[in-house]
Design a protein around this motif. Structure first.
Motif, PDB file in Angstrom:
ATOM      1  N   MET A  91      28.660  41.757  49.369  1.00  0.00           N
ATOM      2  CA  MET A  91      29.991  42.351  49.248  1.00  0.00           C
ATOM      3  C   MET A  91      31.002  41.588  50.108  1.00  0.00           C
ATOM      4  SD  MET A  91      29.276  46.505  48.897  1.00  0.00           S
ATOM      5  CE  MET A  91      29.502  46.718  50.606  1.00  0.00           C
ATOM      6  N   LEU A  92      30.603  41.235  51.339  1.00  0.00           N
ATOM      7  CA  LEU A  92      31.500  40.472  52.208  1.00  0.00           C
ATOM      8  C   LEU A  92      31.788  39.096  51.614  1.00  0.00           C
ATOM      9  CD1 LEU A  92      30.027  41.357  55.717  1.00  0.00           C
ATOM     10  CD2 LEU A  92      32.243  42.063  54.782  1.00  0.00           C
ATOM     11  N   GLU A  93      30.768  38.479  51.066  1.00  0.00           N
ATOM     12  CA  GLU A  93      30.958  37.164  50.442  1.00  0.00           C
ATOM     13  C   GLU A  93      31.891  37.264  49.246  1.00  0.00           C
ATOM     14  OE1 GLU A  93      28.161  33.984  48.136  1.00  0.00           O
ATOM     15  OE2 GLU A  93      27.367  34.873  49.968  1.00  0.00           O
ATOM     16  N   GLN A  94      31.719  38.307  48.437  1.00  0.00           N
ATOM     17  CA  GLN A  94      32.584  38.516  47.276  1.00  0.00           C
ATOM     18  C   GLN A  94      34.028  38.742  47.719  1.00  0.00           C
ATOM     19  OE1 GLN A  94      31.800  38.240  44.070  1.00  0.00           O
ATOM     20  NE2 GLN A  94      33.882  38.688  43.447  1.00  0.00           N
ATOM     21  N   ALA A  95      34.209  39.558  48.758  1.00  0.00           N
ATOM     22  CA  ALA A  95      35.561  39.822  49.271  1.00  0.00           C
ATOM     23  C   ALA A  95      36.177  38.532  49.805  1.00  0.00           C
ATOM     24  CB  ALA A  95      35.510  40.887  50.373  1.00  0.00           C
ATOM     25  N   TRP A  96      35.376  37.733  50.516  1.00  0.00           N
ATOM     26  CA  TRP A  96      35.887  36.463  51.034  1.00  0.00           C
ATOM     27  C   TRP A  96      36.293  35.545  49.885  1.00  0.00           C
ATOM     28  CZ3 TRP A  96      34.231  31.419  50.398  1.00  0.00           C
ATOM     29  CH2 TRP A  96      34.877  30.477  51.200  1.00  0.00           C
ATOM     30  N   MET A  97      35.468  35.481  48.831  1.00  0.00           N
ATOM     31  CA  MET A  97      35.784  34.625  47.689  1.00  0.00           C
ATOM     32  C   MET A  97      37.076  35.087  47.014  1.00  0.00           C
ATOM     33  SD  MET A  97      31.923  34.020  46.226  1.00  0.00           S
ATOM     34  CE  MET A  97      32.426  33.273  44.703  1.00  0.00           C
ATOM     35  N   GLU A  98      37.255  36.399  46.889  1.00  0.00           N
ATOM     36  CA  GLU A  98      38.481  36.921  46.291  1.00  0.00           C
ATOM     37  C   GLU A  98      39.697  36.584  47.142  1.00  0.00           C
ATOM     38  OE1 GLU A  98      37.703  41.081  45.760  1.00  0.00           O
ATOM     39  OE2 GLU A  98      36.294  40.732  44.101  1.00  0.00           O
ATOM     40  N   ARG A  99      39.574  36.755  48.468  1.00  0.00           N
ATOM     41  CA  ARG A  99      40.692  36.404  49.360  1.00  0.00           C
ATOM     42  C   ARG A  99      40.987  34.910  49.290  1.00  0.00           C
ATOM     43  NH1 ARG A  99      37.840  39.707  52.895  1.00  0.00           N
ATOM     44  NH2 ARG A  99      37.173  37.881  54.101  1.00  0.00           N
ATOM     45  N   GLU A 100      39.946  34.104  49.229  1.00  0.00           N
ATOM     46  CA  GLU A 100      40.127  32.651  49.147  1.00  0.00           C
ATOM     47  C   GLU A 100      40.819  32.271  47.834  1.00  0.00           C
ATOM     48  OE1 GLU A 100      39.876  28.758  50.588  1.00  0.00           O
ATOM     49  OE2 GLU A 100      39.654  30.694  51.580  1.00  0.00           O
ATOM     50  N   GLU A 101      40.432  32.935  46.747  1.00  0.00           N
ATOM     51  CA  GLU A 101      41.067  32.670  45.457  1.00  0.00           C
ATOM     52  C   GLU A 101      42.545  33.065  45.485  1.00  0.00           C
ATOM     53  OE1 GLU A 101      40.546  34.300  40.926  1.00  0.00           O
ATOM     54  OE2 GLU A 101      38.732  33.947  42.092  1.00  0.00           O
ATOM     55  N   GLN A 102      42.845  34.210  46.093  1.00  0.00           N
ATOM     56  CA  GLN A 102      44.240  34.643  46.218  1.00  0.00           C
ATOM     57  C   GLN A 102      45.032  33.659  47.077  1.00  0.00           C
ATOM     58  OE1 GLN A 102      43.919  38.573  47.832  1.00  0.00           O
ATOM     59  NE2 GLN A 102      43.279  39.503  45.885  1.00  0.00           N
ATOM     60  N   ARG A 103      44.416  33.187  48.179  1.00  0.00           N
ATOM     61  CA  ARG A 103      45.094  32.222  49.048  1.00  0.00           C
ATOM     62  C   ARG A 103      45.401  30.938  48.279  1.00  0.00           C
ATOM     63  NH1 ARG A 103      44.226  27.741  51.431  1.00  0.00           N
ATOM     64  NH2 ARG A 103      42.035  27.656  50.824  1.00  0.00           N
ATOM     65  N   ARG A 104      44.413  30.463  47.499  1.00  0.00           N
ATOM     66  CA  ARG A 104      44.641  29.249  46.710  1.00  0.00           C
ATOM     67  C   ARG A 104      45.751  29.470  45.685  1.00  0.00           C
ATOM     68  NH1 ARG A 104      39.135  28.720  44.943  1.00  0.00           N
ATOM     69  NH2 ARG A 104      38.043  28.720  46.911  1.00  0.00           N
ATOM     70  N   GLY A 105      45.763  30.644  45.071  1.00  0.00           N
ATOM     71  CA  GLY A 105      46.822  30.959  44.109  1.00  0.00           C
ATOM     72  C   GLY A 105      48.183  30.936  44.762  1.00  0.00           C
ATOM     73  N   ARG A 106      48.295  31.544  45.956  1.00  0.00           N
ATOM     74  CA  ARG A 106      49.579  31.535  46.677  1.00  0.00           C
ATOM     75  C   ARG A 106      49.967  30.109  47.064  1.00  0.00           C
ATOM     76  NH1 ARG A 106      47.106  35.954  49.228  1.00  0.00           N
ATOM     77  NH2 ARG A 106      46.695  34.675  51.081  1.00  0.00           N
ATOM     78  N   GLU A 107      48.986  29.350  47.492  1.00  0.00           N
ATOM     79  CA  GLU A 107      49.253  27.956  47.878  1.00  0.00           C
ATOM     80  C   GLU A 107      49.728  27.136  46.678  1.00  0.00           C
ATOM     81  OE1 GLU A 107      46.336  24.479  49.271  1.00  0.00           O
ATOM     82  OE2 GLU A 107      46.405  26.178  50.667  1.00  0.00           O
ATOM     83  N   GLU A 108      49.104  27.337  45.526  1.00  0.00           N
ATOM     84  CA  GLU A 108      49.525  26.625  44.312  1.00  0.00           C
ATOM     85  C   GLU A 108      50.933  27.034  43.905  1.00  0.00           C
ATOM     86  OE1 GLU A 108      46.700  26.937  41.103  1.00  0.00           O
ATOM     87  OE2 GLU A 108      45.049  26.254  42.380  1.00  0.00           O
ATOM     88  N   ALA A 109      51.216  28.343  44.006  1.00  0.00           N
ATOM     89  CA  ALA A 109      52.555  28.821  43.654  1.00  0.00           C
ATOM     90  C   ALA A 109      53.605  28.224  44.584  1.00  0.00           C
ATOM     91  CB  ALA A 109      52.601  30.355  43.708  1.00  0.00           C
ATOM     92  N   ARG A 119      56.681  25.795  43.503  1.00  0.00           N
ATOM     93  CA  ARG A 119      58.079  26.079  43.863  1.00  0.00           C
ATOM     94  C   ARG A 119      58.672  24.920  44.653  1.00  0.00           C
ATOM     95  NH1 ARG A 119      55.962  31.283  44.924  1.00  0.00           N
ATOM     96  NH2 ARG A 119      56.034  30.889  47.168  1.00  0.00           N
ATOM     97  N   ARG A 120      57.892  24.357  45.568  1.00  0.00           N
ATOM     98  CA  ARG A 120      58.365  23.208  46.348  1.00  0.00           C
ATOM     99  C   ARG A 120      58.646  22.018  45.428  1.00  0.00           C
ATOM    100  NH1 ARG A 120      54.024  22.313  49.576  1.00  0.00           N
ATOM    101  NH2 ARG A 120      53.266  20.810  48.062  1.00  0.00           N
ATOM    102  N   ASP A 121      57.711  21.768  44.491  1.00  0.00           N
ATOM    103  CA  ASP A 121      57.914  20.660  43.550  1.00  0.00           C
ATOM    104  C   ASP A 121      59.159  20.890  42.693  1.00  0.00           C
ATOM    105  OD1 ASP A 121      55.664  19.458  44.559  1.00  0.00           O
ATOM    106  OD2 ASP A 121      54.375  19.968  42.847  1.00  0.00           O
ATOM    107  N   GLU A 122      59.348  22.130  42.224  1.00  0.00           N
ATOM    108  CA  GLU A 122      60.539  22.448  41.427  1.00  0.00           C
ATOM    109  C   GLU A 122      61.807  22.242  42.249  1.00  0.00           C
ATOM    110  OE1 GLU A 122      60.100  26.428  39.966  1.00  0.00           O
ATOM    111  OE2 GLU A 122      58.337  25.909  38.747  1.00  0.00           O
TER     112      GLU A 122
END
Length: 105
Positions: A66-84, A88-91
């Motif tokens: 469960m902790l690993e799954q939560a970490w993976m979800e947080r990491e995915e969200q962080r990557r999504g925010r970083e990509e966004a 925006r910076r590129d635009e």
């Protein structure tokens, strides 16, 4: 006086020895029964301990997953925010460069 070949205590010596031997054998039997009961109790306690240990390990494994799954979800969200942010910076940079280029014309 004692007669030759006769025991000093009288005729009961054979039965006394049989009685002592019988008592000894009964005591050994009681000890064997207690020892067997102790072994069985120890085996039950060990089985219960092993069952508790297995359950604890299963619970810890579930928690870890469960902790690993939560970490993976947080990491995915962080990557999504970083990509966004990167998009925006590129635009923004593209917009600024286009304006600079248009102003130079």
């Amino acid at each position: 006086m004692k007669a030759a070949g006769k025991p000093a205590s009288g005729g009961g010596t054979s039965s006394d020895i049989r009685g002592l031997l019988q008592d000894f054998l009964e005591q050994q039997h009681r000890l064997d029964v207690r020892r067997q009961e102790a072994l069985e109790r120890h085996a039950r306690e060990r089985a219960a301990f092993e069952q508790q240990w297995r359950q604890s390990m299963q619970r810890l494994e579930r928690e870890r997953l469960m902790l690993e799954q939560a970490w993976m979800e947080r990491e995915e969200q962080r990557r999504g925010r970083e990509e966004a942010r990167a998009e925006r910076r590129d635009e923004l940079l593209t917009t600024l460069l286009n304006r600079l280029l248009q102003d130079d014309l």
